[in-house]
Write a protein that holds these residues in place. Structure first.
Motif, short mmCIF file in Angstrom:
data_model
loop_
_atom_site.label_atom_id
_atom_site.label_comp_id
_atom_site.label_asym_id
_atom_site.label_seq_id
_atom_site.Cartn_x
_atom_site.Cartn_y
_atom_site.Cartn_z
N TRP A 24 46.55 19.89 50.56
CA TRP A 24 45.52 20.50 49.73
C TRP A 24 46.15 21.11 48.48
CZ3 TRP A 24 40.45 19.85 49.95
CH2 TRP A 24 39.87 19.45 51.16
N THR A 72 38.50 24.73 42.10
CA THR A 72 38.47 23.39 42.69
C THR A 72 39.57 23.27 43.72
OG1 THR A 72 39.92 22.45 41.00
CG2 THR A 72 37.54 22.31 40.60
N ARG A 74 41.58 19.97 46.10
CA ARG A 74 41.70 18.52 46.24
C ARG A 74 42.63 18.17 47.40
NH1 ARG A 74 40.06 15.64 41.75
NH2 ARG A 74 39.44 16.94 39.98
N ARG A 77 41.80 11.98 47.40
CA ARG A 77 40.69 11.77 46.47
C ARG A 77 39.48 12.64 46.78
NH1 ARG A 77 40.20 5.86 43.83
NH2 ARG A 77 42.40 5.49 43.43
N VAL A 79 37.35 15.93 46.63
CA VAL A 79 37.26 17.00 45.65
C VAL A 79 36.22 18.02 46.11
CG1 VAL A 79 36.85 17.61 43.24
CG2 VAL A 79 37.75 15.35 43.82
N TYR A 116 34.17 12.63 45.31
CA TYR A 116 35.26 11.66 45.47
C TYR A 116 35.78 11.28 44.08
CZ TYR A 116 37.74 7.53 47.23
OH TYR A 116 38.70 6.61 47.56
N GLN A 117 37.09 11.15 43.98
CA GLN A 117 37.72 10.75 42.72
C GLN A 117 37.67 9.23 42.63
OE1 GLN A 117 42.12 11.25 41.86
NE2 GLN A 117 41.28 12.90 40.59
N GLN A 120 41.51 7.16 39.44
CA GLN A 120 42.74 7.93 39.61
C GLN A 120 43.86 7.20 38.89
OE1 GLN A 120 44.71 8.19 43.55
NE2 GLN A 120 44.33 10.39 43.43
N ASP A 127 35.66 12.20 38.65
CA ASP A 127 35.11 12.63 39.93
C ASP A 127 33.58 12.53 39.90
OD1 ASP A 127 37.74 13.41 40.45
OD2 ASP A 127 37.35 15.48 39.80
#
Length: 241
Positions: A24, A72, A74, A77, A79, A116-117, A120, A127
């Motif tokens: 994380w 935020t 993460r 991927r 978020v 979700y990203q 990338q 996102d």
């Protein structure tokens, strides 16, 4: 002897990348927002409507309290996104010649979303998120000359769809654009906001940001009405961990 060593290096790199993906990462950004305010406020159906349009300088003179925080988190991927905004201010306007109307508004919003990203890349990320914004608004209107006074508190939750784009220009400079839209008649009739910021990296853990934020909400229920828009520059500091 070189082959086993090369395999070991490659495996170590793969394990490190996997470990990094499973870890994380987070960031917290307290920020100062300097908005103008425009719109209509009516606490109850029996109260007069306060229509106001104020610059940030006007608001600063009448501001009682303000607090803004963004965060935020993460993992690979995945978020997670959160934002808290609180502002309390007093304002006044002219209802008729010689008759003034005084209003007080206290607004708190808490936004939470997950997503979700979908893009990338080394210098670009995108996102897509879904979530909700909880609103708590307390409004009061007084007309001293007519002996009228009304106060009402409202709470509601708006579903949200959001998008967040980050672009890195250099190792030290980057830009972030965030936008969401919601309400859809579930809580408010409609709400949306857009935020853009330019960010400078002081070190791996600390960033400084300057940008602009616009927020609108249109809410009406049983005669109570909150139809406002707020726009203005912002300054923030981000701590990454």
């Amino acid at each position: 002897m070189k082959t086993p060593l090369l395999v070991a290096v490659l495996l170590t790199g793969t394990v490190s990348a996997t470990a990094a993906a499973d870890t994380w990462r987070g960031q917290v950004t307290p920020y100062v927002w300097m908005p103008s305010l425009a719109g209509d406020i009516r606490p109850t159906s029996s109260a007069p409507t306060l229509s106001t349009r104020q610059s940030f300088g006007d608001i600063l003179d009448e501001l009682d309290a303000a607090f803004f925080l963004h965060a935020t988190a993460r993992r690979d991927r995945l978020v997670l996104f959160g934002d808290i905004s609180h502002a309390s201010l007093s304002t006044s306007a002219s209802l008729a010649p010689g008759v003034s109307i005084e209003g007080r508004v206290r607004q708190t919003s808490m936004t939470a979303a997950a997503g979700y990203q979908v893009v990338q890349a080394p210098d670009l990320s995108l996102d897509l998120l879904g979530g909700a914004r909880l609103w708590r608004a307390r409004a009061s209107v007084d007309v001293p000359a007519l002996g009228l006074s009304a106060t009402e508190s409202e709470r509601w939750v708006d579903p949200l769809l959001a998008v967040r784009l980050r672009r890195d220009f250099t190792p030290d400079w980057s830009a972030i654009v965030y936008a969401d839209v919601g309400g859809f008649g579930v809580g408010s009739d409609a709400t949306w906001q857009a935020v853009g910021s330019l960010n400078y990296r002081l070190n791996d853990a600390l960033y400084l940001s300057a940008g602009y934020r616009h927020l609108e909400v249109r809410y009406e229920d049983n005669g109570a009405r909150l139809d406002i828009e707020m726009s203005g520059p912002l300054l923030g500091a981000t701590w990454r961990f």
